[in-house]
Design a protein around this motif. Structure first.
Motif, PDB file in Angstrom:
ATOM      1  N   SER A 357       0.847  -1.198   0.000  1.00 59.48           N
ATOM      2  CA  SER A 357       0.000   0.000   0.000  1.00 59.48           C
ATOM      3  C   SER A 357       0.875   1.237   0.000  1.00 59.48           C
ATOM      4  CB  SER A 357      -0.901   0.015   1.240  1.00 59.48           C
ATOM      5  OG  SER A 357      -1.801  -1.054   1.196  1.00 59.48           O
ATOM      6  N   GLU A 358       0.500   2.225  -0.795  1.00 58.50           N
ATOM      7  CA  GLU A 358       1.262   3.476  -0.881  1.00 58.50           C
ATOM      8  C   GLU A 358       0.973   4.304   0.364  1.00 58.50           C
ATOM      9  OE1 GLU A 358       3.663   6.024  -1.376  1.00 58.50           O
ATOM     10  OE2 GLU A 358       3.602   4.822  -3.196  1.00 58.50           O
ATOM     11  N   PRO A 359       1.944   4.501   1.277  1.00 54.85           N
ATOM     12  CA  PRO A 359       1.662   5.178   2.539  1.00 54.85           C
ATOM     13  C   PRO A 359       1.637   6.689   2.391  1.00 54.85           C
ATOM     14  CG  PRO A 359       3.964   4.533   2.470  1.00 54.85           C
ATOM     15  CD  PRO A 359       3.345   4.027   1.210  1.00 54.85           C
ATOM     16  N   GLU A 360       1.965   7.204   1.223  1.00 55.41           N
ATOM     17  CA  GLU A 360       2.057   8.641   1.080  1.00 55.41           C
ATOM     18  C   GLU A 360       1.071   9.142   0.040  1.00 55.41           C
ATOM     19  OE1 GLU A 360       6.668   9.695   1.804  1.00 55.41           O
ATOM     20  OE2 GLU A 360       6.246   8.340   0.175  1.00 55.41           O
ATOM     21  N   ASN A 361       0.598  10.353   0.243  1.00 57.90           N
ATOM     22  CA  ASN A 361      -0.303  10.981  -0.702  1.00 57.90           C
ATOM     23  C   ASN A 361       0.537  11.625  -1.797  1.00 57.90           C
ATOM     24  OD1 ASN A 361      -2.625  11.939  -1.801  1.00 57.90           O
ATOM     25  ND2 ASN A 361      -2.985  13.517  -0.259  1.00 57.90           N
ATOM     26  N   VAL A 362       0.470  11.122  -3.005  1.00 56.29           N
ATOM     27  CA  VAL A 362       1.304  11.621  -4.095  1.00 56.29           C
ATOM     28  C   VAL A 362       0.569  12.777  -4.769  1.00 56.29           C
ATOM     29  CG1 VAL A 362       2.521  11.028  -6.216  1.00 56.29           C
ATOM     30  CG2 VAL A 362       2.341   9.358  -4.381  1.00 56.29           C
ATOM     31  N   VAL A 363       0.902  13.997  -4.345  1.00 57.03           N
ATOM     32  CA  VAL A 363       0.238  15.203  -4.845  1.00 57.03           C
ATOM     33  C   VAL A 363       1.283  16.194  -5.346  1.00 57.03           C
ATOM     34  CG1 VAL A 363      -1.833  15.012  -3.422  1.00 57.03           C
ATOM     35  CG2 VAL A 363       0.194  16.122  -2.492  1.00 57.03           C
ATOM     36  N   PRO A 364       0.901  17.087  -6.293  1.00 57.38           N
ATOM     37  CA  PRO A 364       1.881  17.992  -6.902  1.00 57.38           C
ATOM     38  C   PRO A 364       2.571  18.950  -5.939  1.00 57.38           C
ATOM     39  CG  PRO A 364      -0.145  17.960  -8.179  1.00 57.38           C
ATOM     40  CD  PRO A 364      -0.417  17.203  -6.927  1.00 57.38           C
ATOM     41  N   SER A 365       1.924  19.244  -4.788  1.00 58.17           N
ATOM     42  CA  SER A 365       2.548  20.188  -3.853  1.00 58.17           C
ATOM     43  C   SER A 365       3.826  19.627  -3.238  1.00 58.17           C
ATOM     44  CB  SER A 365       1.559  20.575  -2.744  1.00 58.17           C
ATOM     45  OG  SER A 365       1.040  19.425  -2.110  1.00 58.17           O
ATOM     46  N   ARG A 366       4.090  18.339  -3.414  1.00 57.32           N
ATOM     47  CA  ARG A 366       5.331  17.761  -2.897  1.00 57.32           C
ATOM     48  C   ARG A 366       6.527  18.118  -3.772  1.00 57.32           C
ATOM     49  NH1 ARG A 366       4.545  11.606  -1.233  1.00 57.32           N
ATOM     50  NH2 ARG A 366       6.658  12.029  -0.448  1.00 57.32           N
ATOM     51  N   LEU A 367       6.281  18.638  -4.968  1.00 51.49           N
ATOM     52  CA  LEU A 367       7.363  19.016  -5.871  1.00 51.49           C
ATOM     53  C   LEU A 367       7.782  20.463  -5.621  1.00 51.49           C
ATOM     54  CD1 LEU A 367       6.006  17.506  -9.225  1.00 51.49           C
ATOM     55  CD2 LEU A 367       7.445  16.405  -7.491  1.00 51.49           C
ATOM     56  N   ASP A 368       9.066  20.691  -5.469  1.00 53.96           N
ATOM     57  CA  ASP A 368       9.605  22.051  -5.312  1.00 53.96           C
ATOM     58  C   ASP A 368       9.969  22.566  -6.704  1.00 53.96           C
ATOM     59  OD1 ASP A 368      10.829  24.395  -4.609  1.00 53.96           O
ATOM     60  OD2 ASP A 368      12.476  23.486  -3.486  1.00 53.96           O
ATOM     61  N   ILE A 369       8.977  23.171  -7.350  1.00 53.61           N
ATOM     62  CA  ILE A 369       9.170  23.689  -8.714  1.00 53.61           C
ATOM     63  C   ILE A 369       9.256  25.206  -8.628  1.00 53.61           C
ATOM     64  CG2 ILE A 369       8.306  23.715 -11.077  1.00 53.61           C
ATOM     65  CD1 ILE A 369       6.643  21.264 -10.437  1.00 53.61           C
TER      66      ILE A 369
END
Length: 527
Positions: A357-369
């Protein structure tokens, strides 16, 4: 006991450090007759940061001038502004704002008993107010409503009707709060002139409007709740304050868009009437300034070093933040903070009985762009297809980035160009040269392959945050772990729209100045 200030002295206290006043004659006429009734409103959206000390210090001035001051927690506005505060979080965020704004005022010595606090929903849902909203909507054109909110309401490709109501509600607040004047940032100017135009059509008086300048953030652009690197949070640790100030834009001799100097001018000087630059004896020792202009002059002439200025602001700022940190260290307020601003990247528990199970929420705010400016471009010494670029991403030193763009983009087209850089990938060596980021590019789907670097709006500054629409408030990971493949999972849904806008799941890539795009590769991928 000091004598009460006269009308002229009150006028000076009320207007000092403001950028603009609309209705100066009316202001003076009121001060000659009685105390001024003034209100300041804040929409309960993103977490308040240290730039909120700017209006707080003006509220202190208003009280010194004998004004009757109301602070409006504009909860309904927060929802109307493209749902910046989701309905289910509205009550929690409003409670957070009430606690943190009061803690800020106490930290600068403002007596709370002299202020009136009110929520928008305390009166904006009444029959009378609602009828006035309808009356106003029958007089206001769509063009005027959109224009009024252009610098305040979040601008998106498909705007909601709620954003058009926002300026009208703010205008009506002046009447329902029985204020003589409204105070806000100069970014509110179009809403203020909208109120002056339309309130008389309902039989209500024009108000005085007082406008603060917009204080540059630490990256040199406007300090923003949604742009993490541009601001210092009120609950940041001393270590985080030091780290963010160290990265702050504070070029030797440059007084333009200097967020460190602006904070001294608009917060620290009005509160203390002086500022002490802390220096070692070998560099001349401490120096006390009693006029901001003298400090700015010394900085412009490089008598004051940016490092000493930042260190001195760090000490002064922590004195303001300490009582706020202490107050929010209570279990009750810790719980409120976590509930009002849940982290979008917080781990979710794995479901029972599932594997991997993926324990993390994969959302765009995790990227430092971020927006970057290419300072130099050279061919890689050991690889004909690679460039080695030096790119300014708003940090003290430019980053080295290796890009496989030689076959697609001429060197002269990259030089001095604004680009979009992913900054929190783990640094890796590419043919012997460590790359500290990735230039994001649009790529055609067919053959022959075409590649174009993504273009941020032309007016952007290096270091400005790039985010995906709807994911403004999350904090990026310090470093993306290669094994987690967060970027790869998100990248699978990166696309270029039919009007050449960069998107994730049909949500636009944005800066605070607008959309990120490419020149011509409609329907392409992004890598």
């Amino acid at each position: 006991m000091e004598p009460a200030p006269g009308p002229q002295e009150k006028y000076h206290l009320i207007t000092r450090n403001l950028q603009e006043v609309l209705g100066e004659d009316k202001l003076m006429a009121i001060l000659k007759e009685r105390e001024l009734k003034i209100y300041w409103g804040t929409a309960t959206t993103g977490k308040p940061h240290v730039a909120y000390f700017v209006p707080m210090s003006k509220i202190a001035d208003f009280l010194k001038a004998g004004c009757e001051v109301t602070i409006l927690f504009a909860d309904l506005h927060a929802y109307l502004d493209n749902m910046k505060a989701p309905w289910e979080l509205l009550e929690l965020r409003t409670r957070y704002y009430e606690n943190v704004i009061k803690a800020m005022l106490e930290s600068i010595g403002v007596p709370l008993e002299k202020l009136k606090f009110i929520r928008g929903t305390d009166y904006q849902l009444s029959k009378e107010y609602t009828l006035d909203v309808y009356r106003l909507s029958s007089a206001v054109t769509q063009h005027d409503a959109k224009k009024a909110g252009a610098e305040v309401v979040k601008q998106v490709e498909h705007p909601l009707l709620s954003g058009l109501l926002y300026p009208g509600l703010q205008a009506l607040d002046e009447e329902y709060l029985k204020a003589d004047a409204q105070f806000g940032g100069v970014d509110q100017r179009k809403i203020f002139t909208f109120a002056e135009k339309y309130l008389p059509s309902l039989g209500y008086a024009k108000r005085v409007h007082l406008m603060n300048p917009m204080v540059p953030g630490l990256t040199g652009s406007k300090m923003s709740s949604s742009e993490e690197e541009s601001k210092i949070d009120l609950l940041d640790s001393k270590e985080d304050v030091k780290k963010k100030l160290k990265k702050a834009f504070c070029e030797p001799g440059n007084v333009e868009n200097n967020g460190v100097l602006s904070f001294i001018k608009h917060v620290l000087f009005p509160l203390k009437s002086e500022f002490v630059v802390l220096r070692e004896e070998k560099w001349g020792g401490n120096k006390t300034y009693t006029a901001y202009e003298a400090l700015e002059k010394d900085f412009a002439e490089q008598v004051v070093h940016p490092g000493d200025l930042k260190n001195s602001v760090e000490v002064a700022l922590n004195k303001l933040l300490d009582p706020i940190r202490e107050k929010f260290n209570s279990p009750e307020l810790k719980k409120l903070t976590e509930a009002a601003y849940p982290s979008p990247s917080k781990a979710k528990p794995a479901e029972k009985g599932t594997k991997n199970s993926e324990p993390e929420n994969v959302v765009p705010s995790r990227l430092d762009i971020r927006v970057g400016k290419v300072i130099s471009v050279e061919k890689h010494p050991d690889a004909d297809s690679l460039y080695v670029e030096k790119i300014d991403v708003g940090e003290p030193e430019p980053r080295t980035v290796v890009s496989g763009l030689v076959q697609f983009v001429p060197k002269e087209e990259l030089q001095d160009r604004l680009v979009v850089v992913l900054c929190n990938l783990k640094p890796q060596k590419m043919r012997g040269v460590e790359s500290q980021g990735m230039v994001l590019c649009a790529s055609s789907m067919g053959e022959p392959r075409q590649v174009e670097p993504l273009d941020p709006p032309a007016e952007c500054c290096a270091g400005e945050r790039v985010y995906v629409e709807g994911y403004e408030s999350g904090e990026p990971d310090d470093e993306l772990k290669p094994k987690k493949k967060v970027f790869e999972k998100l990248q699978a849904d990166f696309r270029i729209s039919e009007d050449c806008v960069a998107q994730w799941k049909q949500r636009n890539f944005l800066t605070k100045l607008g959309r990120v795009s490419c020149k011509s590769l409609k329907g392409g991928s992004i890598s």
